[in-house]
Scaffold this active site. Structure first.
Site, short mmCIF file in Angstrom:
data_model
loop_
_atom_site.label_atom_id
_atom_site.label_comp_id
_atom_site.label_asym_id
_atom_site.label_seq_id
_atom_site.Cartn_x
_atom_site.Cartn_y
_atom_site.Cartn_z
N ASP A 18 -1.64 12.73 -8.67
CA ASP A 18 -0.35 12.39 -8.07
C ASP A 18 -0.32 12.96 -6.65
O ASP A 18 -0.27 14.18 -6.46
CB ASP A 18 0.76 13.00 -8.93
CG ASP A 18 2.16 12.71 -8.41
OD1 ASP A 18 2.31 12.23 -7.27
OD2 ASP A 18 3.11 12.99 -9.16
N ASP A 42 4.75 4.42 -2.22
CA ASP A 42 5.82 4.53 -1.23
C ASP A 42 7.10 5.05 -1.89
O ASP A 42 7.72 6.01 -1.43
CB ASP A 42 6.04 3.16 -0.57
CG ASP A 42 6.98 3.20 0.62
OD1 ASP A 42 7.31 4.28 1.11
OD2 ASP A 42 7.36 2.10 1.08
#
Length: 182
Positions: A18, A42
């Protein structure tokens, strides 16, 4: 999962994970041209940074420049992220390679490295730019990205570039291509 290679004075790491949790100087956001947040990485970056703060910073930039063209970059604070900065870049939408997509994708990576150097940012984490909804073929994108990062590292633009991938399949593909390039 993680693998690291030397590239000139720097190092390139390919890892699964992540990007919003990495403790690096900056993370790169695969943004849209209006810096409006969205889906995929995003949206995850906007949520982790604090949507209100990051969107306010992005809106201020867009008020000044109108929109961010593919391959170009801008910088915002990282707000609530472990990273101090977010480098926003727009990757090209895949149209079969007829619209200068390889050069634009390379520019997205190289201009991110150049912007990092201008702001004394030494460690930068990247997502697989344009490989999600923009439809860039993953193997082609990996070759362009990793070759460009290798050049930037060899030039000393940053000390470490980290490619952060989602899932074991992506990690294995990018690692295999990195073995060829590095």
């Amino acid at each position: 999962m993680q693998k690291t290679w030397s590239a000139g004075p720097g190092r390139l790491t390919v890892r699964e994970g992540d990007i919003t949790r990495l403790d690096v100087d900056a993370i790169v956001n695969a943004a849209n041209s209006r810096l409006a947040g969205g889906g995929g990485v995003d949206g995850a970056i906007h949520r982790a940074a604090g949507i209100d703060k990051l969107q306010a910073a992005c809106r201020e930039i867009i008020r000044e420049i109108g929109s961010l063209p593919p391959g170009e970059t801008v910088l915002t604070p990282g707000f609530n992220l472990p990273a101090s900065h977010v480098i926003h870049t727009v990757g090209p939408i895949w149209h079969g390679g007829k619209d200068n997509e390889p050069a634009l994708l390379s520019n997205a990576y190289m201009n991110s490295l150049r912007l990092a150097q201008q702001h004394d940012i030494r460690t930068v984490a990247f997502p697989a730019i344009s490989c999600g909804v923009y439809g860039y073929p993953v193997e082609d994108a990996a070759r362009i990205a990793l070759s460009t990062l290798k050049k930037g590292l060899e030039s000393g633009l940053v000390s470490e570039a980290v490619m952060v991938l989602h899932g074991e399949t992506a990690f294995n593909t990018w690692s295999r291509i990195a073995e060829d390039i590095l």
